[in-house]
Design a protein around this motif. Structure first.
Motif, short mmCIF file in Angstrom:
data_model
loop_
_atom_site.label_atom_id
_atom_site.label_comp_id
_atom_site.label_asym_id
_atom_site.label_seq_id
_atom_site.Cartn_x
_atom_site.Cartn_y
_atom_site.Cartn_z
N LEU A 1 -25.07 -4.82 10.93
CA LEU A 1 -23.58 -4.51 10.56
C LEU A 1 -23.73 -4.30 9.02
O LEU A 1 -22.73 -3.58 8.67
N ILE B 1 -19.31 -13.20 10.74
CA ILE B 1 -18.94 -11.88 11.38
C ILE B 1 -17.33 -12.29 11.83
O ILE B 1 -17.20 -13.48 12.14
N ASP B 2 -16.44 -11.36 11.89
CA ASP B 2 -15.29 -11.16 12.63
C ASP B 2 -15.40 -10.18 13.83
O ASP B 2 -15.89 -9.27 13.79
N ARG B 3 -14.84 -10.77 15.01
CA ARG B 3 -14.60 -9.79 16.16
C ARG B 3 -13.15 -9.82 16.38
O ARG B 3 -12.48 -10.58 16.18
N SER B 4 -12.94 -8.45 16.85
CA SER B 4 -11.57 -8.07 17.06
C SER B 4 -11.43 -7.06 18.39
O SER B 4 -12.57 -6.36 18.48
N THR C 1 -18.65 -1.33 17.37
CA THR C 1 -18.35 -1.91 18.75
C THR C 1 -19.49 -2.74 19.21
O THR C 1 -20.73 -2.75 18.52
N MET D 1 -14.77 -5.26 18.79
CA MET D 1 -15.67 -4.70 17.27
C MET D 1 -16.13 -5.79 16.62
O MET D 1 -15.60 -6.97 16.84
N ALA D 2 -17.02 -5.59 15.96
CA ALA D 2 -17.50 -6.68 15.11
C ALA D 2 -17.70 -6.05 13.48
O ALA D 2 -17.96 -4.98 13.41
N LEU D 3 -17.50 -7.13 12.60
CA LEU D 3 -17.44 -6.71 11.18
C LEU D 3 -18.05 -7.84 10.61
O LEU D 3 -17.72 -8.91 10.85
N GLU E 1 -17.07 -1.74 10.75
CA GLU E 1 -17.26 -2.12 11.90
C GLU E 1 -18.19 -1.44 12.97
O GLU E 1 -18.35 0.07 12.85
#
Length: 171
Positions: free
Chosen positions: A60, A96-99, A68, A109-111, A66
């Motif tokens: 990442l 991480i954040d996922r949305s 996927t 998505m992963a960030l 971001e």
């Protein structure tokens, strides 16, 4: 009475490995199997990341944005199932954040968060040193070129569309 003809199933023609092939393969397996736990141990000494968690966070960070979950799984050479399990833990830790993707709600998505960036940055120097000491320092410059050629040939045979060798990288 009509006679029913049955076809005898032909067995594939498997060839045994030659002595040389077997020797080479055992060395590849040994080097791979011995290296991963050593890298894991070095990462654990440097921080609280497992080898796989480091791969996720590092991928990442390298993406600089971001990815996927499918893209991230490909970059980490793992299944979506395995990635989802670890991503949940990393998200709970704030790394991480996922949305949902804005253009397709089926895509996650992963960030990397600032905390995740801090975690991976804290251990990446130790990781690089470990890779050099355990693998790269044993190679001459010619050996490095040969290793790269070999790795690319193996990837091309196993997965010709692998992101590390694909001509068109859309990430």
């Amino acid at each position: 009475m009509a006679q029913v003809m049955t076809r005898k199933k032909e067995k594939p023609d498997y060839r045994w490995l030659s002595e040389k092939e077997s020797e080479i393969w055992r060395k590849v397996v040994a080097a791979t199997m011995l290296t991963a736990p050593l890298l894991e141990a070095d990462l654990q000494k440097a921080g609280s990341l497992s080898f796989f968690e480091f791969q996720v966070l590092s991928s990442l960070k390298d993406a600089d944005g971001e990815l996927t979950m499918s893209q991230l799984a490909e970059r980490c050479n793992c299944s979506l199932s395995r990635l989802s399990h670890v991503a949940r833990k990393l998200e709970e830790r704030g790394a991480i954040d996922r949305s949902q993707a804005t253009n397709d709600k089926r895509v996650t998505m992963a960030l990397l968060t600032e905390q995740g960036k801090s975690e991976v940055t804290r251990v990446e120097g130790r990781y690089a040193e470990s890779i050099r000491r355990r693998v790269l320092d044993s190679l001459t410059p010619e050996g490095m070129d040969a290793m790269e050629t070999l790795a690319e040939a193996l990837l091309a045979n196993i997965d010709p569309s692998h992101w590390l060798i694909a001509e068109d990288d859309e990430y």
